[in-house]
Design a protein around this motif. Sequence first.
Motif, PDB file in Angstrom:
ATOM      1  N   GLN A  14      51.935  47.636  42.198  1.00 12.28           N
ATOM      2  CA  GLN A  14      52.384  47.746  41.194  1.00 12.28           C
ATOM      3  C   GLN A  14      50.723  47.840  40.535  1.00 12.28           C
ATOM      4  N   TYR A  15      49.948  48.236  41.188  1.00  4.81           N
ATOM      5  CA  TYR A  15      48.401  48.831  40.154  1.00  4.81           C
ATOM      6  C   TYR A  15      47.983  47.626  39.574  1.00  4.81           C
ATOM      7  N   ARG A  16      48.622  46.357  39.767  1.00  3.18           N
ATOM      8  CA  ARG A  16      47.759  45.267  39.260  1.00  3.18           C
ATOM      9  C   ARG A  16      46.483  44.946  40.821  1.00  3.18           C
ATOM     10  N   THR A  17      44.909  44.682  39.248  1.00  9.64           N
ATOM     11  CA  THR A  17      44.002  44.617  39.916  1.00  9.64           C
ATOM     12  C   THR A  17      43.907  42.609  39.971  1.00  9.64           C
ATOM     13  N   TRP A  18      45.131  41.803  39.851  1.00 11.73           N
ATOM     14  CA  TRP A  18      44.931  40.292  40.452  1.00 11.73           C
ATOM     15  C   TRP A  18      46.557  39.664  39.835  1.00 11.73           C
ATOM     16  N   ILE A  19      46.326  38.876  40.982  1.00  7.09           N
ATOM     17  CA  ILE A  19      47.498  38.124  40.779  1.00  7.09           C
ATOM     18  C   ILE A  19      47.766  36.843  40.510  1.00  7.09           C
ATOM     19  N   GLY A  20      48.544  35.935  39.786  1.00 13.00           N
ATOM     20  CA  GLY A  20      48.532  34.391  40.075  1.00 13.00           C
ATOM     21  C   GLY A  20      47.384  33.822  38.898  1.00 13.00           C
ATOM     22  N   ASP A  21      46.834  33.105  38.706  1.00 13.84           N
ATOM     23  CA  ASP A  21      45.924  32.865  37.766  1.00 13.84           C
ATOM     24  C   ASP A  21      44.557  33.487  37.628  1.00 13.84           C
ATOM     25  N   PRO A  22      44.157  34.091  36.767  1.00 19.33           N
ATOM     26  CA  PRO A  22      42.733  35.109  36.532  1.00 19.33           C
ATOM     27  C   PRO A  22      42.348  33.742  36.172  1.00 19.33           C
ATOM     28  N   ARG A  23      42.050  32.714  35.925  1.00 19.98           N
ATOM     29  CA  ARG A  23      40.840  31.562  36.146  1.00 19.98           C
ATOM     30  C   ARG A  23      39.828  31.735  37.769  1.00 19.98           C
ATOM     31  N   LYS A  24      40.807  31.962  38.764  1.00 25.43           N
ATOM     32  CA  LYS A  24      40.457  31.627  39.813  1.00 25.43           C
ATOM     33  C   LYS A  24      40.277  33.066  40.411  1.00 25.43           C
ATOM     34  N   LEU A  25      38.928  32.618  41.428  1.00 23.31           N
ATOM     35  CA  LEU A  25      38.125  34.271  41.547  1.00 23.31           C
ATOM     36  C   LEU A  25      39.519  34.706  42.979  1.00 23.31           C
ATOM     37  N   ASP A  26      39.871  34.206  43.665  1.00 22.19           N
ATOM     38  CA  ASP A  26      40.360  34.272  44.772  1.00 22.19           C
ATOM     39  C   ASP A  26      42.334  35.229  44.211  1.00 22.19           C
ATOM     40  N   SER A  27      42.191  34.615  43.222  1.00 20.60           N
ATOM     41  CA  SER A  27      43.688  36.162  42.844  1.00 20.60           C
ATOM     42  C   SER A  27      43.312  37.136  42.003  1.00 20.60           C
ATOM     43  N   TYR A  28      41.862  37.594  42.132  1.00 18.25           N
ATOM     44  CA  TYR A  28      41.865  38.864  42.406  1.00 18.25           C
ATOM     45  C   TYR A  28      41.256  39.910  43.748  1.00 18.25           C
ATOM     46  N   LEU A  29      42.164  40.406  44.008  1.00 16.39           N
ATOM     47  CA  LEU A  29      42.775  41.816  44.985  1.00 16.39           C
ATOM     48  C   LEU A  29      40.997  42.174  45.692  1.00 16.39           C
ATOM     49  N   SER A  30      40.091  42.775  44.782  1.00 18.04           N
ATOM     50  CA  SER A  30      38.923  42.782  45.119  1.00 18.04           C
ATOM     51  C   SER A  30      37.722  41.439  45.675  1.00 18.04           C
ATOM     52  N   TYR A  31      38.458  40.157  45.282  1.00 17.45           N
ATOM     53  CA  TYR A  31      37.713  39.263  45.603  1.00 17.45           C
ATOM     54  C   TYR A  31      36.897  39.359  47.658  1.00 17.45           C
ATOM     55  N   ARG A  32      35.954  38.924  48.417  1.00 14.04           N
ATOM     56  CA  ARG A  32      35.936  38.833  49.460  1.00 14.04           C
ATOM     57  C   ARG A  32      36.697  40.038  50.040  1.00 14.04           C
ATOM     58  N   GLN A  33      36.268  41.131  49.239  1.00 20.03           N
ATOM     59  CA  GLN A  33      36.511  42.951  50.223  1.00 20.03           C
ATOM     60  C   GLN A  33      35.549  43.470  50.610  1.00 20.03           C
TER      61      GLN A  33
END
Length: 331
Positions: A264-283
């Motif tokens: 859906q072309y989203r960069t994050w899902i859930g709580d934007p205050r959490k690092l693991d909400s971002y799809l780029s995290y740990r890539q």
Amino acid sequence: MAAHRRRSWVSKPTWGLTMAILIIGVLAGCASASGGTPTATTSSSDLSTAASDLPHDGGIDPGTKFSPVVASTLAQPAPVQASDGKVHVAYELLITNAAALPARIERIEARDAATQKSVLIKSGGALQRDFTPVSGPRGDESTVDPSADQRSSLLAASETWVAWMDVSVPTPPDLPARLDHRLVGALVPPGKAKPIPFDVAVAAVEIGTQPPTVLSAPVRGGVWYMSEGCCRDDTHHRRGLVPIDGQLMVGQRFAIDFYKLDDQYRTWIGDPRKLDSYLSYRQPIIAAAAGTVVRAEDGLPNSTALPKPPPIPPIDETVGNHVIVEIGPGT
């Protein structure tokens, strides 16, 4: 006072001779400066022949004039082919008001220095958007917000502004070899006095001929959003003007941020205050070109100042955790 006393010690004939020697010395200096490369001293019998070999007979170029504003470029402009298929030359033009009155800049033109044909014109809204004080107001991540400065293009005496230039042409052969710039505006006297117009040519600069380094993406797998790249948008990369070691630099002129997207072309899902909400995290990040790792830093903690960016850290931490790969001599 010392100069007046010194004059009283010299008799009139000697003073006249001193002035004659001084005038000859000044004229000789001007001729040498306009002649370019120093040459051997010419004997008095050859003076008439030597003078005819100098441009403008050794005098001042008839086009020379005082200018109320001066300009220079931060770095040699370099052509880069962008994703729109055009060749872009992105660079910065520093403009300083050298007059004692405020200077209003009404028009900035980048021109082919050989033909005087304009290749980029900034006036009106485009000028206001892309012409900002060096120490202008800052928004998120040091992005300059032109709308926050209501002075528009009026430079106070001794003030320096930066024009964010982006010359684009269809193909490399369409690029001029050398650019110069035309500044049109007026000095603004106090009260009801009429503005004093000016129209000056400044800042001639050659366009670089070195081909750009070609890199692959530093990420793999999935759909990625390439954000805040060069050249026309008001981003913290393109307008990241920073004073470093006594020089103004735009080290992120061609930088890009990569964000992984979902279907859906989203960069994050859930709580934007959490690092693991971002799809780029740990890539994983991969090398953009083959080379040798010459520097690696992995000791800095992840920022939790989300979704807002953190304050600017000490200079040795500004690039965060990073890897530097040398892909060629000095590159």
